[in-house]
Write an enzyme that holds these catalytic residues in place. Structure first.
Site, PDB file in Angstrom:
ATOM      1  N   GLU A   1       1.520   9.268  -1.537  1.00 64.21           N
ATOM      2  CA  GLU A   1       1.211  10.391  -2.489  1.00 64.21           C
ATOM      3  C   GLU A   1      -0.203  10.911  -2.479  1.00 64.21           C
ATOM      4  OE1 GLU A   1       1.178  10.945  -7.580  1.00 64.21           O
ATOM      5  OE2 GLU A   1       1.381   8.874  -6.607  1.00 64.21           O
TER       6      GLU A   1
ATOM      7  N   GLY B   1     -23.664 -21.444 -10.007  1.00 58.44           N
ATOM      8  CA  GLY B   1     -22.445 -21.357 -10.995  1.00 58.44           C
ATOM      9  C   GLY B   1     -21.103 -20.596 -10.100  1.00 58.44           C
TER      10      GLY B   1
ATOM     11  N   LYS C   1       6.052  17.112  -8.178  1.00 56.53           N
ATOM     12  CA  LYS C   1       6.386  15.967  -9.118  1.00 56.53           C
ATOM     13  C   LYS C   1       6.695  16.238 -10.612  1.00 56.53           C
ATOM     14  CE  LYS C   1       3.650  11.780  -9.986  1.00 56.53           C
ATOM     15  NZ  LYS C   1       2.324  10.987  -9.948  1.00 56.53           N
TER      16      LYS C   1
ATOM     17  N   CYS D   1       6.078   8.892  -6.675  1.00 59.00           N
ATOM     18  CA  CYS D   1       5.589   7.812  -7.870  1.00 59.00           C
ATOM     19  C   CYS D   1       6.116   7.607  -9.010  1.00 59.00           C
ATOM     20  CB  CYS D   1       3.817   7.908  -7.820  1.00 59.00           C
ATOM     21  SG  CYS D   1       3.130   6.357  -8.207  1.00 59.00           S
TER      22      CYS D   1
END
Length: 538
Positions: A44, A289, A112, A148
């Site tokens: 896309e 850490g 789309k 999509c």
């Protein structure tokens, strides 16, 4: 029925670099033609990269995209059908489009239909919705085109099937979050079962600011079963066959764990953020850490040990084990390591501030001075060397403000800002299963900021298992405090954590971007006001 060979190009495109992206598409097209493919499927908006955001509001951007598309049409193999994702402007309308290039011209264009406007997506801001299906004939096979979100809900795929499609080709830019690859396949399987036609799904790969696109393209047969899958988090080119009305199954890659997928997404996000923005090296402040250890491993795996520099800046409160663990970690990883004490800076600031503070008792002010002194060192090195500072704060800390503004919160990219503390340990365990670089002592000692004697994180925070669960319920699932308490959490813990989360919005707004890997991160999909007096339901 004809046999159709579909080439799938899982590309890593760069937003706005039209020449680069066009070259990627053309390279894939020539490779597809050489391998005898009939159709090439690209991601896309591959031509401009995803998401282009407000570039889409510029008329000159659309003109440049149209010019690049014409170049692809002129240079692509004439007997190959190429599906290219690109933005398309027509009058006052803008579309998220996919064009069929064949025979030296743009043969047809699909717009789309479903425009997502949730989570990290803002497509209704930029695009108009298409209304018509597109079905093309490729070697006698009717191929429907979707983009999509078209396959995430009913409508667009069914329209293609009604128009005669025998196969659905889907262009995608679907960003990663935990378990997203499985969710995609499940959702697309629903469309397959609803339409009765198989799907080839091509997904974008690569990092773009806080988003990571993980690829993992796939094909489902007409029963919704997985017939092919591309690798996770890397560029890939493959061909898929459609014969006798269905996808021809191929051997599937080994199943991966959620920890491996997430770690690879973090590595890709760091590599592309640095690479696409011109940074060749990185700086990390070590603490001894677990968070800085994980961040350092990710940086090394992303850009190589020779491009990473670690700096340990002990104070009088730094435990010897923190120094020992940091030295062992950097030896294992092979990175450059420096130790610079901030004690002289602490003394100087104390002398400078004493006339202003008078007899006021020491508090978090002095603790914050330590964090800011460290950041002055890191930013000075960054300015002098051009290396980017990678911050080491995790999502749990980001949520409750357990970080210092203009101190450990400052830097260029926040690698693990969307990783809960409990998941940090899981990622470290997975990384050590591949190569045991993180000393065991870092993973077993109690977490501490080491800003005062005998300090631990749980002096001021609930246990991380409780903290993370409350944050996830409130922030990712939008549960009210009452619902969280009803689920079994102590009311005092819930009120305290949510109060901290709300009070520290101003800090998060000033934090650097970082890789999003959960369903909702502190970034594009978290937009709460800083000035906010709403009181939650209790």
């Amino acid at each position: 029925m004809s046999t159709l060979r579909i080439a799938v190009a899982q590309l890593n495109c760069v937003v706005g670099d039209l020449d680069h992206n066009a070259a990627l598409i053309l390279d894939a097209a020539h490779r597809a033609a050489e391998q005898g493919a009939d159709l090439l499927l690209t991601p896309e908006l591959a031509l401009c990269g995803y998401p282009p955001e407000d570039l889409l509001l510029r008329p000159d951007f659309h003109r440049a995209c149209a010019h690049a598309l014409a170049r692809i049409a002129a240079e692509a193999p004439r007997d190959l059908a190429v599906l290219v994702g690109h933005p398309h402007a027509s009058g006052e309308c803008r579309y998220n489009a996919a064009s069929v290039i064949r025979g030296g011209r743009v043969e047809a264009t699909y717009f789309k239909m479903r425009l997502p406007n949730y989570e990290v997506f803002d497509e209704e801001r930029y695009f108009d919705a298409g209304t018509q299906p597109l079905v093309i004939d490729v070697e006698g096979v009717k191929v429907g085109v979707n983009i999509c979100a078209d396959v995430w809900e009913p409508g667009a795929a069914e329209a293609a099937a009604a128009a005669g499609a025998q196969l659905l080709a889907v262009l995608n830019a679907s960003p990663y979050h935990l378990n997203k690859p499985v969710t995609r396949e499940q959702v697309v399987a629903e469309r397959v079962l609803a339409t009765g036609i198989p799907v080839v799904y091509c997904n974008l790969v690569g990092g773009q600011d806080e988003l990571v696109f993980d690829g993992a393209s796939f094909a489902l047969d007409r029963r919704g079963r997985l017939a092919w899958r591309a690798p996770h988090c890397r560029e890939h080119f493959a061909t898929v066959e459609f014969s006798a009305g269905d996808i021809v199954a191929q051997p599937l890659p080994p199943q991966t764990t959620v920890e491996q997928d997430c770690y690879e997404a973090l590595v890709l996000g760091v590599r592309d953020y640095l690479g696409k923005n011109g940074f060749r090296s990185a700086l990390i402040g070590l603490s001894g850490g677990v968070d800085s250890a994980l961040t350092l491993c990710i940086a090394v795996d992303a850009i190589g040990a020779e491009h990473v520099r670690a700096v340990m800046m002990p104070s009088p409160y730094t435990a010897q084990m923190s120094l020992d663990d940091s030295r062992e970690l950097v030896r294992n990883l092979g990175v450059r390591y420096d130790e610079v004490s901030i004690a002289p800076a602490m003394q100087t600031f104390e002398q400078m501030l004493k006339p202003l503070f008078g007899d006021a008792a020491a508090d978090t002010t002095e603790e914050n001075v330590q964090a800011r002194a460290r950041m002055i060192m890191l930013m000075a090195l960054s300015n002098k060397t051009g290396a980017i500072v990678l911050t080491t704060g995790n999502k749990s800390e980001m949520a409750v403000g357990y970080s210092t503004l203009y101190g450990d919160l400052a830097g260029g990219f926040a690698v693990i800002k969307d990783i809960y503390k409990t998941f940090v340990y899981r990622l470290c365990a997975w990384r050590n299963s591949q190569r045991h670089d993180i000393p065991d002592n870092i993973l077993t000692r109690a977490p501490s900021a080491e800003l005062r004697p005998n300090q631990t994180d749980q002096d001021s925070l609930p246990a991380y298992e409780i903290l993370d669960a409350i944050i996830q319920a409130y922030m990712e699932r939008d549960q009210s405090p009452r619902e969280i308490v009803t689920a079994g959490f102590a009311e005092n813990d819930v009120k305290r954590v949510i109060g901290l989360l709300k009070r520290n919005e101003y800090k998060r707004r000033q934090a650097p971007p970082g890789v999003r890997v959960t369903e909702r991160g502190f970034g594009k999909d978290w937009r709460y006001p800083i000035t906010n007096r709403y009181r939650d339901e209790h």
